[in-house]
Enzyme design. Structure first.
Site, mmCIF file in Angstrom:
data_model
loop_
_atom_site.group_PDB
_atom_site.id
_atom_site.type_symbol
_atom_site.label_atom_id
_atom_site.label_comp_id
_atom_site.label_asym_id
_atom_site.label_seq_id
_atom_site.Cartn_x
_atom_site.Cartn_y
_atom_site.Cartn_z
ATOM 1 C CG ASP A 131 10.525 -11.676 -0.015
ATOM 2 O OD1 ASP A 131 10.345 -10.725 0.872
ATOM 3 O OD2 ASP A 131 9.856 -12.220 -0.812
ATOM 4 C CE LYS B 4 13.221 -4.429 -0.577
ATOM 5 N NZ LYS B 4 12.724 -5.528 -1.109
ATOM 6 N N GLY C 47 8.737 -6.750 4.847
ATOM 7 C CA GLY C 47 9.494 -7.568 5.930
ATOM 8 C C GLY C 47 11.055 -7.582 5.547
ATOM 9 C CG HIS C 48 12.863 -4.157 4.705
ATOM 10 N ND1 HIS C 48 12.695 -2.863 4.237
ATOM 11 C CD2 HIS C 48 12.063 -4.882 3.559
ATOM 12 C CE1 HIS C 48 11.846 -2.643 3.030
ATOM 13 N NE2 HIS C 48 11.698 -4.068 2.751
ATOM 14 C CD GLN D 223 5.725 -3.859 -0.610
ATOM 15 O OE1 GLN D 223 5.679 -2.682 -0.775
ATOM 16 N NE2 GLN D 223 5.791 -4.389 0.506
HETATM 17 P P1 IMP Z 1 -0.076 -6.971 -0.699
HETATM 18 O O1 IMP Z 1 0.839 -6.126 -1.192
HETATM 19 O O2 IMP Z 1 -0.089 -7.447 0.672
HETATM 20 O O3 IMP Z 1 -1.450 -6.596 -1.107
HETATM 21 O O4 IMP Z 1 0.108 -8.361 -1.445
HETATM 22 C C1 IMP Z 1 0.136 -8.450 -2.825
HETATM 23 C C2 IMP Z 1 1.197 -9.325 -3.332
HETATM 24 O O5 IMP Z 1 2.767 -8.730 -3.184
HETATM 25 C C3 IMP Z 1 1.453 -10.814 -2.834
HETATM 26 O O6 IMP Z 1 1.705 -11.785 -3.830
HETATM 27 C C4 IMP Z 1 2.260 -10.652 -1.672
HETATM 28 O O7 IMP Z 1 2.794 -12.020 -1.265
HETATM 29 C C5 IMP Z 1 3.282 -9.670 -2.396
HETATM 30 N N1 IMP Z 1 4.052 -8.857 -1.611
HETATM 31 C C6 IMP Z 1 3.655 -7.853 -0.780
HETATM 32 N N2 IMP Z 1 4.877 -7.325 -0.243
HETATM 33 C C7 IMP Z 1 5.637 -8.215 -0.522
HETATM 34 C C8 IMP Z 1 7.242 -8.151 -0.012
HETATM 35 O O8 IMP Z 1 7.501 -7.360 1.027
HETATM 36 N N3 IMP Z 1 8.117 -8.913 -0.331
HETATM 37 C C9 IMP Z 1 7.666 -10.209 -1.214
HETATM 38 N N4 IMP Z 1 6.410 -9.803 -1.695
HETATM 39 C C10 IMP Z 1 5.195 -9.149 -1.224
#
Ligand code: IMP
Length: 425
Positions: A13, A16, A42-43, A224
């Protein structure tokens, strides 16, 4: 033959997409690739005052670049095609000439979603984005995955899903006491999207490497972040993919030694969603102000993000793993009026210094932060585009936040808009 990589070493977040969007202006850029994760990302970009959020599709589509979803990604067909429809409604062209989906990408299927929902509504919830990312990667590692390219042969897909479906149903029934998923339901989804998917499928490895051989730039858009990496992040409060520059190779077949610019994007403060200890968490009242002002709510889930002070131990850990060549710090405008500001300079456990960022949650939970105070500033810096126009205290704060990364601070975000960016030579 350069790859320009844009990634977030911290908790995601960081903004990017704004940097990818800016770099996408450069005429040398021939393609934008995402190589890991799925629609858990979420970009968000703000173009002419309008917000555009992408989740699984590379941000490059907004500028009409050749955009590639690499084999390291997980693909949820209904959600990816719904995203394509949403973007088309915003007049963003998405055709097979623009978007390639790797035939080696892994499909997220209804039984993955059912398992994720069951776990995330149980006492053992992990606080994921509920997109079945770990279920899809997990079964793939178990040799029970279905690749996007497999959909050309429906009989093969039916064969491939038999074992994972029976495993998933056994868990749904016996562990979670939830309804099972029917084979026909899974096949119906695959059949529904098969014809629309096929024209987008391709092998990204020759495409991307040939562009690089022609001296074109490929922008690699991380999703991520480093601290969410399944091996190098804070396990198990991670995502399920590898996110660091080295994962580019497995994720889309590009040798990471082709990366010439490795741009780490971090916020002027730290945020974290989901579970897990944040050593430098701001006191509630200050955190609330920053959250509201910075609109720190998940783009994908809407969950409030937790807010922390800039954190040296995390920065030094990230730099040890992969020293970036450039740093971008975003959202500095959000910190106007937060006076004084703190920087978390080190961690201690029972008064003893912790020399390196901890590996286990148990150790991390025991950590306490040591802080250094900086005065902060009161001037509104929104939309500033020139470094010299920033107040001295803002400049000093930014240089201080940049210190652990050991590379030049080349970009500073001063607002969500495309043009609200300081670029330093
Ligand atoms: P998952 O990737 O949906 O399995 O989530 C695993 C962990 O990664 C959780 O704490 C999510 O909130 C975090 N997470 C996954 N994708 C993002 C992202 O794009 N930005 C921030 N946190 C993320």
């Amino acid at each position: 033959m350069p790859v320009w990589m844009v990634r977030d070493p911290l908790f995601g977040d960081g903004g990017k997409a704004k940097v990818v969007d800016f770099l996408g202006e450069d005429e040398r850029v021939a393609a934008v690739v995402r190589w890991q994760g799925g629609d858990n990302a979420g970009h968000t970009m703000v173009v002419k005052g309008e917000k555009i959020a992408v989740h699984a599709i590379p941000s490059g589509v907004v500028r009409g670049h050749r955009s590639v979803m690499g084999r390291g990604m997980v693909i949820n067909l209904p959600r990816v095609f719904a995203e394509i429809d949403r973007l088309r409604k915003r007049s963003i062209q998405i055709t097979p000439d623009i978007l390639m989906i790797s035939e080696g990408a892994k499909l997220t299927l209804p039984y993955h979603m059912a398992l994720e929902k069951a776990r995330e509504t149980s006492a053992d919830r992990m606080g994921t984005t509920a997109k079945a990312i770990s279920q899809t990667y997990g079964m793939h590692r178990f040799y029970q995955g279905v690749l996007a390219g497999d959909v050309s042969d429906l009989d093969y897909v039916r064969e491939r899903i038999r074992m994972p479906l029976s495993c998933a149903n056994a868990i749904l029934e016996n562990v979670f006491r939830k309804p099972t998923v029917k084979e026909d339901e899974v096949m119906a989804e695959v059949e529904t999207y098969r014809d629309v998917l096929l024209p987008y499928l391709g092998n990204e490895i020759p495409l991307l490497n040939e562009l690089l051989d022609q001296d074109k730039v490929v922008l690699a858009e991380g999703a991520q972040s480093g601290m969410l990496d399944v091996d190098l992040g804070i396990y198990p409060n991670t995502t399920a993919s590898n996110t660091w520059p080295g994962s580019l190779q497995a994720g889309c077949g590009i040798d990471p030694r082709r990366i010439s610019r490795d741009i780490a994007v971090v916020k002027a403060y730290i945020t974290r969603v989901g579970q897990g200890h944040l050593v430098g968490e701001m006191p509630r009242e200050i955190g609330n102000r920053v959250r509201e002002r910075g609109q720190e709510f998940g783009t994908t889930t809407g969950r409030p993000r937790r807010i922390g002070y800039a954190d040296d131990p995390i920065g030094y850990y990230c730099t040890m793993i992969a020293p970036p060549t450039e740093l971008a710090i975003t959202k500095v405008d959000v910190l106007t009026g937060i006076r004084p500001l703190q920087i978390c300079t080190s961690y201690t456990i029972d008064g003893r210094p912790v020399p390196i960022f901890p590996t286990t949650v148990t150790e991390l939970n025991a950590c306490q932060g040591v802080f250094e105070e900086m005065p902060g500033w009161s001037e509104d810096v929104t939309g500033v585009t020139n470094w010299d126009d920033l107040p001295g205290n803002t400049q000093r704060y930014l240089e201080r936040v940049a210190k652990p990364y050991g590379c030049p601070l080349t970009m500073v975000g001063t607002g969500p808009g495309r043009e609200q960016l300081i670029v330093r030579q």
